[in-house]
Structures are given as C-alpha cells and as structure tokens.
Motif scaffolding. Structure first.
Motif, mmCIF file in Angstrom:
data_model
loop_
_atom_site.group_PDB
_atom_site.id
_atom_site.type_symbol
_atom_site.label_atom_id
_atom_site.label_comp_id
_atom_site.label_asym_id
_atom_site.label_seq_id
_atom_site.Cartn_x
_atom_site.Cartn_y
_atom_site.Cartn_z
ATOM 1 N N ARG B 521 0.828 -1.210 0.000
ATOM 2 C CA ARG B 521 0.000 0.000 0.000
ATOM 3 C C ARG B 521 0.859 1.255 0.000
ATOM 4 O O ARG B 521 0.437 2.292 -0.467
ATOM 5 N N PHE B 522 2.036 1.168 0.579
ATOM 6 C CA PHE B 522 2.973 2.288 0.534
ATOM 7 C C PHE B 522 4.349 1.718 0.867
ATOM 8 O O PHE B 522 4.461 0.572 1.304
ATOM 9 N N LEU B 525 8.960 4.464 5.035
ATOM 10 C CA LEU B 525 10.000 5.497 4.998
ATOM 11 C C LEU B 525 11.301 5.005 5.614
ATOM 12 O O LEU B 525 12.381 5.279 5.116
ATOM 13 N N ILE B 556 4.526 16.508 1.529
ATOM 14 C CA ILE B 556 3.494 15.982 2.430
ATOM 15 C C ILE B 556 2.274 16.871 2.223
ATOM 16 O O ILE B 556 2.415 18.025 1.806
ATOM 17 N N ARG B 557 1.080 16.311 2.480
ATOM 18 C CA ARG B 557 -0.104 17.146 2.338
ATOM 19 C C ARG B 557 0.020 18.362 3.254
ATOM 20 O O ARG B 557 0.153 18.203 4.464
ATOM 21 N N LEU B 581 6.773 11.950 1.948
ATOM 22 C CA LEU B 581 6.787 11.555 3.367
ATOM 23 C C LEU B 581 5.519 10.834 3.809
ATOM 24 O O LEU B 581 5.451 10.333 4.930
ATOM 25 N N GLN B 583 2.696 8.179 4.601
ATOM 26 C CA GLN B 583 2.703 6.748 4.909
ATOM 27 C C GLN B 583 1.265 6.273 4.941
ATOM 28 O O GLN B 583 0.802 5.670 5.909
ATOM 29 N N ASP B 584 0.574 6.610 3.895
ATOM 30 C CA ASP B 584 -0.853 6.367 3.853
ATOM 31 C C ASP B 584 -1.171 5.838 2.456
ATOM 32 O O ASP B 584 -0.567 6.255 1.475
ATOM 33 N N TRP B 585 -2.097 4.927 2.384
ATOM 34 C CA TRP B 585 -2.477 4.278 1.131
ATOM 35 C C TRP B 585 -3.035 5.293 0.138
ATOM 36 O O TRP B 585 -3.840 6.142 0.498
ATOM 37 N N SER B 630 -5.051 16.758 -1.611
ATOM 38 C CA SER B 630 -5.779 17.147 -0.399
ATOM 39 C C SER B 630 -6.624 18.363 -0.728
ATOM 40 O O SER B 630 -6.563 18.902 -1.827
#
Lengths: 191, 657
Positions: B521-522, B525, B556-557, B581, B583-585, B630
C-alpha cells in the motif's frame, strides 16, 4: 488472612504486569476516505498507531484543524504511569506478604484514586488537544472544537471518533475486583 | 373497472410478442447472442471488487493493461517497455536505466504475451512476465507493487515473439526468435546477401532461469534451423520438462513469405526437452559464446534505483552435438499457437491455414522418440512421423484456428480468426460441441489460469483484432475489443464488450484474492535506502557540486520542503530528489516544474524519485504537485529563482516562517 486470600491478593497485584503488555485505552476514527479505519492505542508508557503509520497520519490530518501533534515522547503522564503501576504491583505483593487486610483497603483506595485521576487527566488532555488550536490553522469552523469523547462515539467534522477502554483497563478492573474479594472473604477471620 | 384492465392487457400481449419478433429479426448480424441476464452477470456494484484481474498486453503501446473481470473495467496500466509521462517511468533518474539495451536507450516496445508466474502448475500471484518483440526483451513485473522490476535483453535473437512462457514452477521463462538472421561461428549478425538465407540464417530458442527472488539470467540458448519461431507453451504434468514452440517458414523463404512460406503442407512444432538441456548445462556441455545483452533491474538495496549490467556471453547448445534435446513434430499448416491442455497429455496447434486442429499426444510422442519413428531430419534434428504422434484432428474447427485455452473440465476453446468465432470442443474425442460468434477476428483468448494446470473455467475473454461498429467510432483507428464470454454452462454466452489499449495479444487472468494478499500500500519510509532521500523535513537541503545541484526535497499534504529556492544559476543541472513523506495508502504526490524537458514525477508514499531540470533562462519558475492530494492541493506549490551563470548568489531555501 488465610493463605488462599494472600495468594489472591498477590495474584491481583501480579495481574497488573499485563498492563505493560496491552493497550489501556483506544481511540478509533472512521472517515469516508478511511473506510478501513485509522486509530491509536494508549499504552502505559506510549501512544501507538493501530497500524504502525497511523499516528503519523493522524498528526498529518490534525494539522489542518490546528491540533497539536501527538508526540508520545513529550507527554509526561506516559513517563509516570509505568512507575505508578510498578508501585501498585510491589505494594500489593508486600500487602499479600504481611496479610494485613486493612492494607488491602488502602491499596484499593489508592488504585481507585489513581484510576479516577487518570480518567480526569485523559479528559483534560483531550480537552486541551481539542480546544487549544493553532490560530493559523487552514480549516476553521466557527464554534467547532475537536475534543474526542472520553468514552463512546462522537462525530467531529467528517470523522467519527470512538474512544473505548482496551484490555489493559479491564485487567485493572479484574485486579481491583480480586483484591476487593480477598478483602471481603477474609472479613470473618482474625488476622 | 377490473375487467377493463384485463382486457387492456390481453390486447397488449400480442403486440409485445410482435415487437419482440420484429426486433429480433432486425438483428441480422446475429449479435443477439447476449441476453438480458448478461448485464447482471458482469455488474460489479459500487464498492464491490471484481473477482479476477485480467492482464492484457498493450501490443504496440509497450505496456501492460490491467482490467477487472467480469466488469471489464480498466483498472491500471503498468509501464514496461515504453516511457510513461504519467509517472515519469523511463524519464526519472530511478527508472531510466530500465530501458537500456545493447542498442542504447530504447524508449518504446512492441509487447506481446504476458504470463503469470506459477507454482506447481498453478498461478501464484508473485510476478507477471511479458516479452518485447522488436528489441528482444523479457520483463518481470512484481504484482506486489504493479511495477516493472527487471528487464533482460535476449541476445542472438531478432524479434522475441515466442515468449514469455513459463514452466510449471517458474524454473524458466522461454523465448524464441521470430526472425532468423545470418550468424557466423561467433554468433555475429553477418553482412551477407539475403539470398544466402538457407545457408547462413539461424534461429535461437532461449531459456531464462528465474531465481527464488525473481532474478533472471539466460541459462542457455539452443541453435535452431533458420525458420520463423512463433509461439510456445510449456508441458505440464506428464509433459513437464518439455516446452513446445511453433515455427513457420520451414521453406526458409526470405521474400514474399505470405506465398513462399505457405507452400509446405506441414511445418513443425519444436519439442524441447528443457530438463535434459538444463542437465547438459550443469555438466558444462555446450559452449560459452559471445552474446552481449543488457540486464536492467531495480536495486532494492540501493533505494529502488534501476541499474544496468552488460553480460557478454551466453551458453549455446547445438542439437547436432547434444542428443535428445530437440524433436520436430510435423504440424499442418503454418501453425501459430501451440497449447498444452491442463492434464499435460495433449499438445494442440493452431494451424492458421489448416482446415483441422491437430492434437498431438505426448505419450505417443515419447513412444515415437523411443522407437526412433522418424520420417527424416532437419539440421540434425529428428522429425517424428505425423501419424505416429497424432491423438486426433478436430474437424470443422472454423477458419484460421489460432489459439486454444482450456476450462479444466475437458474442453478446449479455440479462436478462429478468419471465421470470427470461438469453437468449443471435447479434448478426448476431438468433437466440436459449441461455437459462438465474436466481433471480429479474434487472435488470442484467455481463460483465467487457462494455460495452467488449474483453470478457473468461468469466463473467457476473446481478444479481437477488429472493433468496427462495436463502439462510438473515433476515426480510422479504434482500440481493440475484448469480449467476455460466460463458459460456466454448456452453451457459451456473450456477456460484455469492452475496449482495450493498444493492440492486446495474449492476456492472463488470476483470482483477485491471490494478488490482493501480497499488495503493497505504501513504501515504509524507514526502509527507504535512496542515496538522496530526505525522510523528514529536517533532512531537506541543497548541495552544489560544480554546476550540478542536488535538491533534497520532501512532500506531504500540502506543501513541499523547501518551497522557495534561490541560488540556482543558468547552466546548472538541477536534480530534484523528491521524497514523499506520506505513509498512507493511495496518497502519491506529483512534482512538475515549468520548462522541464522530460516529464513530471508521481512519487508513491515513502518513495524517492529524481527529476532532472536544466534551467536555460533567468527568472522565477514555479513548481507544483500534479496529483490532487488534499483540500489544499492547489496551494501545494513553490518557486525556484534562477540567476545568471556568473552571479554569486548563495543558496537560500526554506518553507514557511
């Protein structure tokens, strides 16, 4: 106190070792874009994501509403709590050794006070995180605060947050009950 | 009141019947073979997942298309042999090396036959391989990340068509040259008259060994007569250890092949005893010969950056010297596909000019070899007697039979290219039991697991070469059509048409659950080993080395760090090393900068990718995120100030106050 009651008291104290192994409390969050859920577990000495990356993602989302990042290393309670439970375990064992049943009552009293203090602290912590928002936050909803519920579910914008006790909390309750029972059962005997 | 309603209905009934008959009658071209419950059978409700992944080669787009079945939804396109601006594949510093060959950088490909890795004769969901015809190559794609992980070039090959077919435990991926070429004793392509074809032209069959981790290397090549080698499939069960390759042009013509290579009544299937060949290799037999080729692979230890290595030699086995590795099975007439049924007993050829489908028996073939039941030899390779090896011939199989897949229930399904139909027949008694029209001219067909030992005999996909009148017309060129056919019952039933990208040749299908369980999924890091990574904003920085500038950037968002950069000069070569950066699907970030001459980047969570940018004029240039990430995606942007070459402006960079 009969030997069996001493053993029960010792067991109640030793049961608390479990606190170090499992979460005490858990906050889960669901949102349309997180159908699989995201959440964190409160351990005796740490706050961990339910999945390893969850805490990072929660902090990532929280910055939009100006909530402080949750940094376990900077939360003093997480440093104190292991010692409080350590004290309860050792003092519980000592009480079991001496067999003085009135001391059980003291022990229980301290335990209950610590628990109430813990819940109050948790509430205040949640209050602070939910209310004390960065004035420069990108998303500001008039009148909106983001305090998670102490227990139960609450809708916060698009996120449904659910806060519930976890196994560690129930271990505490069982430990208290056993200690209480040891005290009660040893009532009719001379110590 | 009630009575009136009834009479009204009675009047309606004949009218409905009449209209139905008229409509049916109007449908002269017979495409009424679909019926009303077809929609229900292919409907995958919102939020539900398809049961199968279908992988269809992109043909001349050089990619691999991923489709959901039975919905026919296009899920994804995996860049393999062609550059893909969509994510910077073949443009980014990390992926450029994937397209290296002995001919230099080849940024396009003509991909043909995807093949899933197998364990014990069953698809296992680890990898999918696909060949490239023009610049002979084979790629391995990881199904964990749907990304091309390795590409190996095939030396001594001039068109890698009969590829990439795997053995039942993915011991080998096979490949064969489509075009024979003149080769001297050192395997060099000779500068000779094309007239000398019969004397000088040779072909090769290649066997690529696959390690547990997937690493590919060419274990051996077999020197073959100068035919054109077309398609292949591995044996299984009793025939495990053998591989079968069709050939055409046993006439060894070199001009106007449509006439000159269609003369012989029978051409050949080459039966290769690869297990015996592998034993010869272990004994050190054969000869190491020049055979320069390039292997490109993602180096996971070094940050997922693709690397190339050049290999100069390859082991050549000569069937004239090493007995028992090649036999020819005479097969009518210009055979195209060769397929082995799930039991491994029968070898089925699609004779594209033949009026029957020949079915060879593996047991009979072995018997004929033992009895030396030969009718002759070609270049020292024994030719078995047709009648001795034949199990039977399927009569009336349609015109131009090409490819066959299996349902695991004893039936074979063959595409008839010229008569535009799929013919279902009983393998044991070779009788046709059903047929269905396709629209139009089907080449390959696919049943999930249909060439393995364990087919999921529920759906069949016909890959048609002509699409006209099936969709809204778009011009002379229309992408090719796939048709989903229900084969769960006695009668085949057309369920769905859906367009594909490029010109799909072969396809493979696998139960979605086998793939989903391995899905990434990711990228973590903490496991990012890219030499130019910045795994936190604190690690972002800019370094100058002469006129090379390295920007260690994070996303990053919803911001870049840094988002304001000064100190870049005209003539600099700026490397933007961008680490995502997240760490989210499903939260990639894009990176694009004004005037970039290559591509944009699409960086997966936890990944680092590098875009090179050479500013040619002074000024301030914006960069931004190209993937809507986002609510504040539009705000995710920054500026680079470019100063004159001789200016002495120091680096200044940062994000926020």
């Amino acid at each position: 106190m009969k030997t069996s009651h001493k053993i029960w008291m010792a067991f109640a104290a030793l049961l608390l070792i479990g606190i170090y192994l499992v979460p005490i409390w858990s906050i889960g969050m669901e949102a349309p874009q997180y159908p699989e859920g995201i959440g964190m577990n409160i351990m005796v000495d740490n706050i961990e994501g339910k999945e390893p990356q969850d805490l990072k993602n929660i902090n990532g989302l929280n910055h939009y509403i100006g909530m402080k990042p949750i940094e376990p290393a900077s939360i003093p309670e997480l440093k104190i709590m292991p010692y409080i439970f350590g004290f309860l375990i050792i003092s519980g064992l000592v009480i079991a050794g001496t067999g003085k049943r009135t001391l059980i009552l003291f022990w229980l009293g301290i335990f209950i006070l610590v628990s109430i203090a813990g819940l109050v602290d948790f509430y205040l912590w949640g209050y602070d995180y939910g209310h004390n928002l960065n004035p420069d936050a990108p998303i500001k909803v008039p009148g909106m605060t983001y305090q998670p519920p102490l227990i139960g579910s609450k809708q916060l914008l698009n996120i449904n947050a659910t806060s519930l006790p976890h196994i560690g909390f129930y271990i505490s309750l069982v430990s208290m009950s056993i200690a209480g029972l040891a005290w009660w059962k040893s009532k009719d005997q001379k110590s | 009141m009630k009575k009136q309603m009834y009479s009204h209905r009675f009047w309606m009934l004949p009218a409905v019947v009449l209209i139905s008959i008229t409509l049916f009658g109007c449908n002269g071209n017979g495409n009424f073979s679909s019926n009303s419950d077809a929609a229900q059978k292919v409907y995958v409700a919102p939020g539900e997942l398809d049961e199968f992944y279908g992988f269809m080669s992109g043909g001349y787009n050089g990619q691999l298309g991923v489709y959901g079945l039975p919905s026919g939804r296009h899920i994804f396109t995996i860049p393999v042999f062609s550059q893909a601006p969509v994510n910077g594949y073949g443009y980014s510093e990390e992926s450029k090396a994937m397209l290296n060959t002995t001919h230099g950088f080849v940024p396009w490909g003509d991909s043909h036959h995807p093949e899933l890795s197998q364990t014990n004769g069953e698809t296992d969901g680890r990898w999918i391989f696909i060949n490239e015809n023009n610049t002979p190559r084979v790629a391995r794609i990881g199904l964990d990340e749907f990304k091309t992980q390795e590409i190996i070039e095939i030396p001594n090959s001039a068109g890698n068509h009969a590829s990439a077919f795997v053995t039942p435990n993915t011991e080998y991926v096979s490949a064969a040259t489509r075009f024979s070429i003149p080769m001297d004793e050192d395997m060099n392509n000779m500068d000779v008259s094309i007239d000398s074809y019969k004397d000088t032209f040779r072909g090769t069959l290649s066997f690529i060994k696959v390690s547990e981790e997937g690493k590919m290397n060419i274990d051996f090549q077999i020197l073959m007569p100068g035919f054109d080698y077309d398609l292949s499939h591995s044996g299984k069960g009793p025939s495990d250890g053998w591989a079968f390759f069709t050939s055409y042009n046993s006439e060894m013509a070199h001009s106007l092949l449509e006439i000159n290579a269609s003369k012989n009544d029978k051409d050949f299937i080459a039966a290769i005893n690869w297990r015996k060949a592998a034993e010869y290799v272990k004994e050190g037999k054969g000869k190491m010969m020049p055979g320069k080729h390039v292997r490109n692979y993602i180096d996971h230890e070094e940050g997922g950056i693709a690397k190339s290595e050049t290999i100069n030699e390859v082991r050549i086995l000569d069937p004239r010297e090493l007995e028992g590795i090649v036999y020819f099975l005479p097969t009518p007439k210009s055979p195209h596909g060769v397929d082995v049924d799930p039991t491994g007993q029968y070898i089925i050829a699609g004779g594209k000019l033949s009026t029957v489908i020949p079915v060879h028996s593996f047991a009979k073939m072995i018997e004929a070899i033992e009895n030396e039941d030969f009718e002759g030899e070609v270049m020292g390779i024994p030719v078995l007697k047709y009648d001795s090896i034949l199990h039977g011939e399927v009569e009336d199989p349609g015109l131009g039979p090409l490819h066959t897949e299996f349902d695991g229930k004893g039936y074979a399904y063959t595409t008839a290219f010229i008569s535009s139909e799929i013919v279902k027949w009983d393998i044991e008694n070779t009788q046709v039991v059903d047929r269905i029209d396709t629209y139009y001219s089907p080449g390959h067909l696919m049943i999930p697991g249909g060439d393995s030992q364990k087919p999921d005999g529920k759906y069949l996909v016909a890959l048609n070469k002509i699409t006209k009148d099936r969709y809204l017309p778009t011009g002379p060129e229309m992408f090719h059509s796939a048709q989903l056919i229900d084969i769960s019952g006695d009668k085949m039933q057309l369920l769905l048409d859906f367009p594909t990208e490029g010109e799909p040749h072969y396809a493979q299908g696998i139960a979605a659950e086998k793939v989903i369980k391995n899905q990434k999924r990711f990228y973590k890091l903490e496991e990012n080993t890219h030499p130019f990574r910045a795994t936190s904003e604190a690690q972002t920085k800019i370094e100058r080395n002469g006129n090379e500038v390295h920007v260690y950037m994070t996303t990053i968002r919803s911001h870049f760090a840094p988002d304001n950069i000064e100190g870049i000069k005209v003539g600099d070569k700026v490397y933007f090393h961008v680490t995502n950066l997240e760490q989210d699907w499903d939260v990639p970030h894009g990176f694009a900068i004004k005037g970039a001459n290559n591509a944009e980047l699409l960086i997966m969570p936890g990944e680092t990718l590098t875009l090179t940018w050479e500013p040619k004029e002074t000024g301030v240039f914006p960069f931004y995120c190209t993937d809507f990430c986002s609510a504040l995606h539009q705000e995710m942007q920054g500026y680079v100030r470019v100063s004159p070459e001789n200016s002495d402006i120091d680096f200044k960079y940062g994000t926020g106050q």
